[in-house]
Design an enzyme around this catalytic site. Structure first.
Site, mmCIF file in Angstrom:
data_model
loop_
_atom_site.group_PDB
_atom_site.id
_atom_site.type_symbol
_atom_site.label_atom_id
_atom_site.label_comp_id
_atom_site.label_asym_id
_atom_site.label_seq_id
_atom_site.Cartn_x
_atom_site.Cartn_y
_atom_site.Cartn_z
ATOM 1 N N GLY A 101 8.081 2.054 9.149
ATOM 2 C CA GLY A 101 7.026 1.398 8.400
ATOM 3 C C GLY A 101 7.571 0.780 7.121
ATOM 4 O O GLY A 101 8.644 1.162 6.637
ATOM 5 N N CYS A 102 6.837 -0.160 6.566
ATOM 6 C CA CYS A 102 7.343 -0.875 5.386
ATOM 7 C C CYS A 102 7.414 0.046 4.163
ATOM 8 O O CYS A 102 8.452 0.108 3.482
ATOM 9 C CB CYS A 102 6.499 -2.107 5.101
ATOM 10 S SG CYS A 102 4.721 -1.818 4.958
ATOM 11 N N TYR A 103 6.351 0.780 3.860
ATOM 12 C CA TYR A 103 6.394 1.706 2.718
ATOM 13 C C TYR A 103 7.437 2.814 2.929
ATOM 14 O O TYR A 103 8.213 3.113 2.013
ATOM 15 C CB TYR A 103 5.025 2.332 2.476
ATOM 16 C CG TYR A 103 3.961 1.408 1.953
ATOM 17 C CD1 TYR A 103 4.045 0.848 0.673
ATOM 18 C CD2 TYR A 103 2.839 1.109 2.719
ATOM 19 C CE1 TYR A 103 3.049 0.014 0.189
ATOM 20 C CE2 TYR A 103 1.835 0.279 2.238
ATOM 21 C CZ TYR A 103 1.944 -0.275 0.972
ATOM 22 O OH TYR A 103 0.956 -1.084 0.494
ATOM 23 N N THR A 135 10.128 2.650 4.532
ATOM 24 C CA THR A 135 11.468 2.083 4.394
ATOM 25 C C THR A 135 11.951 2.189 2.958
ATOM 26 O O THR A 135 13.080 2.624 2.684
ATOM 27 C CB THR A 135 11.483 0.615 4.857
ATOM 28 O OG1 THR A 135 11.228 0.564 6.267
ATOM 29 C CG2 THR A 135 12.823 -0.042 4.569
#
Length: 311
Positions: free
Chosen positions: A114-116, A118
Site C-alpha cells: 500500500g502507498c502509506y 510503503t
C-alpha cells in the site's frame, strides 16, 4: 519472446499508470479486453489464464475472485495491487528494498504494498530489524496523500467540489493498512495511523515522530540516519537525503509522475526528538511504479526499466 501481460482493472487509475509505464516496451505484450468485456467473467477468466503475468488493479473482493479464476496447474504469475493479499501466507510482499530482490524474482504471487505502508515501512522496518528501534513501541504515523489514492469516486469528488482542500479519515480506527504495517515492520502493536487526503492529484508525505529519549532500546539519531543510509546505499529507487535539515517539505499540485522515494531523518539531535519522513508519489512507488518494479524483477530484467525516477 515477449511476456504476455494482462492488467485486470486496466481502466482504473493504477491500471492506467501501469499501462503507461509498459507502453512501448518490446519485452512485454499487453493483452487488453474490449470495454464491453472488461467485466465479463468468462472473458476475464480466459485472459487471466493465457497471460504470463496478471496484474490485478481491482477492489479486494474482485482481486480474490480473480485469483480464484486462475488454474492452479498453470504457470500464470500474479501481482496484486489491491490490499487483499498483503499479509496472506504464500504471497511475497513486493517491497524489494525490504525483502530482497531475489524473493520477488522467484515468486509466483506478489502483493503490491500500500502507498502509506510503503513510506512507513521504508523508514521503520530496517531500523526495527537491526534492533535500533524497539518492536514494542506504540508508533504513530501521520500522513497526507494526493486524492488519487482514494480511487475514481474520490477523484471525482475532489475535482467537482472546488472548495474541498483536506479530508481526514480513518477516525473509526482499524484501517486496513494497519495489519500490513505491523506485520512487515515486525511490531508488537499496530501503529496509530492518522491519514488525510489533500487537494493534489498525486504525492505523499508519511511521517513517524520519535521521542528517542523516552524510547527504551532506541539508537541515537545519527545512528538511525547511518543505518538507513547503509540499508539503501545500493538502491536506485529509494534515497536517504543527507545534508542540512530543510526548513520545509513540499507537495505540488502539478507534480509529474515519479517512482522514487526520499527518506529524511529530521530534528534536534541534542534533545533526541526526531521525525522520520518519507516523500513519494502515491501513484508511483506507492502503487503503479512498485508494481512495474516487481514485474521487472519477475521478468529478470533491470528493476528500474520503464520507471520514472527524475523528480
Amino acid at each position: 519472446m515477449a511476456a504476455r501481460i494482462f492488467i485486470d482493472g486496466a481502466a482504473g487509475t493504477t491500471g492506467l499508470e501501469i499501462h503507461q509505464r509498459l507502453s512501448g516496451r518490446t519485452d512485454v505484450v499487453l493483452h487488453r479486453l474490449p470495454d464491453e468485456l472488461r467485466k465479463d467473467r468468462n472473458a476475464r477468466r480466459e485472459a487471466l489464464n493465457i497471460c504470463d503475468i496478471a496484474i490485478l488493479c481491482l477492489p479486494d473482493d474482485a482481486a480474490r475472485e480473480a485469483v480464484g479464476m486462475i488454474d492452479p496447474a498453470s504457470n500464470v504469475r500474479v501481482i496484486d495491487a489491491s490490499s487483499a493479499h498483503r499479509v496472506t501466507e504464500g504471497w511475497t510482499y513486493g517491497f524489494p528494498e525490504i525483502y530482497g530482490r531475489a524473493a520477488i524474482r522467484r515468486a509466483r504471487f506478489v502483493s503490491n504494498p500500500g502507498c502509506y505502508p510503503t513510506g512507513f515501512l521504508a523508514l521503520v522496518a530496517p531500523l526495527v530489524r537491526e534492533g535500533l528501534l524497539p518492536a514494542d513501541w506504540p508508533y504513530s504515523v501521520h500522513a497526507v496523500s494526493g486524492y488519487s489514492g482514494g480511487g475514481n469516486a474520490l477523484i471525482d469528488r475532489f475535482e467537482s467540489e472546488g472548495d474541498l482542500a483536506w479530508r481526514g479519515y480513518g477516525y473509526a480506527m482499524g484501517h486496513k493498512h494497519l495489519a500490513e504495517m505491523q506485520t512487515h515492520a515486525g511490531l508488537a502493536h499496530p501503529p496509530l495511523f492518522a491519514p488525510a487526503v489533500i487537494d493534489a492529484m498525486r504525492g505523499m508525505v508519511v511521517e513517524v515522530p520519535l521521542p528517542l529519549r523516552a524510547m527504551p532500546r532506541a539508537a541515537t539519531a545519527p545512528e538511525l540516519r547511518s543505518a538507513l543510509s547503509v540499508h539503501y546505499r545500493e538502491s536506485r529507487v529509494v534515497s536517504v537525503v543527507e545534508g542540512e535539515t530543510p526548513q520545509e517539505l513540499l507537495l505540488r499540485r502539478g507534480a509529474a509522475p515519479w517512482d522514487g522515494m526520499e527518506l529524511f531523518i529530521l530534528g534536534e539531535m541534542a534533545n533526541d526528538q526526531v521525525r522520520l519522513v518519507a516523500r513519494l508519489d502515491n501513484l508511483g512507488k506507492g502503487a503503479s511504479g512498485a508494481a512495474v518494479q516487481s514485474l521487472n524483477l519477475m521478468l529478470g530484467c533491470d528493476e528500474i526499466r520503464g520507471l520514472q525516477l527524475s523528480a
